[in-house]
Each structure stands twice: as C-alpha cells, then as structure tokens.
Write an enzyme that holds these catalytic residues in place. Structure first.
Site, PDB file in Angstrom:
ATOM      1  N   LYS A 179       5.514 -74.317  35.062  1.00  0.00           N
ATOM      2  CA  LYS A 179       5.863 -75.607  34.451  1.00  0.00           C
ATOM      3  C   LYS A 179       6.273 -75.446  32.990  1.00  0.00           C
ATOM      4  O   LYS A 179       7.255 -76.053  32.547  1.00  0.00           O
ATOM      5  CB  LYS A 179       4.659 -76.542  34.580  1.00  0.00           C
ATOM      6  CG  LYS A 179       4.813 -77.904  33.922  1.00  0.00           C
ATOM      7  CD  LYS A 179       3.695 -78.833  34.336  1.00  0.00           C
ATOM      8  CE  LYS A 179       2.345 -78.368  33.879  1.00  0.00           C
ATOM      9  NZ  LYS A 179       2.113 -78.581  32.428  1.00  0.00           N
ATOM     10  N   ARG A 228      -3.142 -86.588  33.072  1.00  0.00           N
ATOM     11  CA  ARG A 228      -3.964 -85.624  33.817  1.00  0.00           C
ATOM     12  C   ARG A 228      -4.837 -86.289  34.869  1.00  0.00           C
ATOM     13  O   ARG A 228      -5.398 -85.609  35.735  1.00  0.00           O
ATOM     14  CB  ARG A 228      -4.859 -84.841  32.855  1.00  0.00           C
ATOM     15  CG  ARG A 228      -4.111 -83.858  31.977  1.00  0.00           C
ATOM     16  CD  ARG A 228      -5.077 -83.015  31.161  1.00  0.00           C
ATOM     17  NE  ARG A 228      -4.389 -82.108  30.264  1.00  0.00           N
ATOM     18  CZ  ARG A 228      -3.905 -80.917  30.602  1.00  0.00           C
ATOM     19  NH1 ARG A 228      -4.018 -80.506  31.841  1.00  0.00           N
ATOM     20  NH2 ARG A 228      -3.300 -80.147  29.714  1.00  0.00           N
ATOM     21  N   ARG A 272      -4.582 -60.379  36.985  1.00  0.00           N
ATOM     22  CA  ARG A 272      -4.538 -59.732  35.679  1.00  0.00           C
ATOM     23  C   ARG A 272      -5.745 -58.822  35.482  1.00  0.00           C
ATOM     24  O   ARG A 272      -6.881 -59.224  35.712  1.00  0.00           O
ATOM     25  CB  ARG A 272      -4.480 -60.777  34.563  1.00  0.00           C
ATOM     26  CG  ARG A 272      -4.393 -60.143  33.172  1.00  0.00           C
ATOM     27  CD  ARG A 272      -3.882 -61.092  32.127  1.00  0.00           C
ATOM     28  NE  ARG A 272      -4.657 -62.327  32.063  1.00  0.00           N
ATOM     29  CZ  ARG A 272      -4.384 -63.318  31.214  1.00  0.00           C
ATOM     30  NH1 ARG A 272      -3.353 -63.219  30.395  1.00  0.00           N
ATOM     31  NH2 ARG A 272      -5.132 -64.408  31.190  1.00  0.00           N
ATOM     32  N   ARG A 294     -11.165 -60.642  32.858  1.00  0.00           N
ATOM     33  CA  ARG A 294     -11.844 -61.717  32.135  1.00  0.00           C
ATOM     34  C   ARG A 294     -12.394 -62.705  33.166  1.00  0.00           C
ATOM     35  O   ARG A 294     -11.850 -62.838  34.264  1.00  0.00           O
ATOM     36  CB  ARG A 294     -10.873 -62.444  31.213  1.00  0.00           C
ATOM     37  CG  ARG A 294     -10.247 -61.588  30.143  1.00  0.00           C
ATOM     38  CD  ARG A 294      -9.377 -62.422  29.220  1.00  0.00           C
ATOM     39  NE  ARG A 294      -8.569 -63.387  29.973  1.00  0.00           N
ATOM     40  CZ  ARG A 294      -7.868 -64.362  29.416  1.00  0.00           C
ATOM     41  NH1 ARG A 294      -7.884 -64.533  28.112  1.00  0.00           N
ATOM     42  NH2 ARG A 294      -7.156 -65.189  30.144  1.00  0.00           N
ATOM     43  N   ARG A 352     -10.409 -73.671  39.340  1.00  0.00           N
ATOM     44  CA  ARG A 352      -9.471 -74.362  38.448  1.00  0.00           C
ATOM     45  C   ARG A 352      -8.331 -75.000  39.244  1.00  0.00           C
ATOM     46  O   ARG A 352      -7.935 -76.142  38.965  1.00  0.00           O
ATOM     47  CB  ARG A 352      -8.925 -73.373  37.417  1.00  0.00           C
ATOM     48  CG  ARG A 352      -8.142 -74.037  36.302  1.00  0.00           C
ATOM     49  CD  ARG A 352      -8.033 -73.146  35.078  1.00  0.00           C
ATOM     50  NE  ARG A 352      -6.989 -72.145  35.196  1.00  0.00           N
ATOM     51  CZ  ARG A 352      -7.180 -70.845  35.249  1.00  0.00           C
ATOM     52  NH1 ARG A 352      -8.407 -70.339  35.231  1.00  0.00           N
ATOM     53  NH2 ARG A 352      -6.158 -70.005  35.336  1.00  0.00           N
TER      54      ARG A 352
END
Length: 214
Positions: A13, A89, A128, A157, A168
C-alpha cells in the site's frame, strides 16, 4: 480526485500511495504525518493529541477524527484533492469520515483496495532474518543468504515471527473488512490484485484512477 487507499500490512500500500501521489499530484495524507504536523503547528487538536501522547496514552478517536478534519479543511485539498492513507482504521472512524466529508462539502471518489492473499503476506512478512554478527538483514524466500547457511547464525525480531505476524494480520482483517464493506455498499471500492509486480499493480491503479477522472 479524492481517494482512500487500503490494504493489509505487506500488501504494498505504501509503495502504491507514493506512486499515486507522484503521478497524479494529490496531497498524501497519512495519519503519522497529520499528527506530526498538527502537533508542530500547535493546532487545537494537535495540542490535545500531544497531551495524550505525552502521558503514554492512546489518542481517542474524537481527537484523531478532529485532526483529519483540520487537515481536510486546508486549502491544498480543494486545489489538488487527496489520498488518505492509514485512516480510517475502524468502522467508527469511517462513519466519522463520512460526516467530516459531508460537513466540508467534499465527495469521496474511490477506495483503492490492494488485495493480497493473507497466506502470501504471512510468508512475506515473517521471512526476515538478521545475521547475529553483522546485523545484515535477509529474507528466507526473497533475499536469502548466499550458499548454505547455518540458521543458528541468524535470528528473528519478535515482530517478524510468524505467530506475531499472523496476529497482526488477523487484527487488520477484522478491522478492515467492515470498512471495505461499508464503502463497497456505496459503490466506491476498486479491488487491485497486489500479488504481482509493483509496476503492474500501479498500471491497474492508474486505469482505475483514469476511469474516475473521465
């Protein structure tokens, strides 16, 4: 031309928003930029937002909605139009935006919805890895270390771990679906296939925006 852009984390986005702004000259309105500008300019809503942030508290919806209204009332919006990125949101914020646009006499032309299958996004966002010694960043699929590598030499992480990424995505899906449905009922949503080359995605975006301009 007044647009919203929507999409799950990792859908591209932000990249498409930058391309739209460059190509069509609309004002890019992101929530982060709005908050920083409102606080720097010490607007009424900016000062109120800062009072919550300084205490480590979440900024209430009514303050966020007020900052959006302040920004949309500025002169450049009437001249150039806008691309709203990162807001609304929640469905409550969407209803508030409807009222804000009505109050300001502004019409929303379309909602660009960048669609990518969540399973693909999970792979993108949770791949990642970081080399423990050098701090170099790689991606297990899209940018793996050269040759055979020892996984013990790399770490992830917490934000990049699959279970965290999935949570998420689930939150974003739950929050986003009612908003998309709200605008779909108004006939404003244009779905764009996001799981293709960045430039191909933008070609599809340009076709939609060009059709709205005609």
């Amino acid at each position: 031309m007044n647009l919203l852009i929507m999409g799950l984390p990792g859908a591209g986005k932000g990249t498409q928003a930058s391309k739209i702004v460059d190509a069509f000259g609309v004002a890019h309105i992101s929530t982060g930029d709005m908050f920083r500008a409102a606080m720097a300019n010490q607007t009424e809503m900016g000062t109120l937002a800062k009072s919550f942030i300084d205490k480590g508290e979440l900024v209430p919806d009514e303050v966020t909605n007020g900052i959006v209204k302040e920004r949309l009332a500025e002169n450049d919006i009437a001249e150039k139009g806008f691309l709203l990125d990162g807001y609304p949101r929640t469905i409550e914020q969407a209803f508030a935006l409807d009222q804000t646009l009505s109050d300001l006499g502004i019409e929303l032309d379309g909602v660009i919805n960048i669609e990518v299958d969540p399973s693909c996004l999970l792979e993108r966002l949770s791949g990642r890895i970081i080399h423990r010694e050098t701090g170099e960043t790689f991606h297990k699929v899209f940018n793996p270390p050269v040759g055979d590598y020892n996984e013990d030499d790399y770490y992830q992480r917490e934000d990049d771990k699959p279970e965290t990424v999935k949570r998420r995505l689930d939150v974003n899906i739950a929050q986003g679906e009612p908003i998309i449905n709200h605008y779909r009922e108004k006939g404003l949503v244009f779905d764009i296939e996001g799981n293709q080359d960045i430039n191909d995605v933008f070609e599809d975006v340009k076709k939609v925006i060009s059709s709205l301009n005609n």
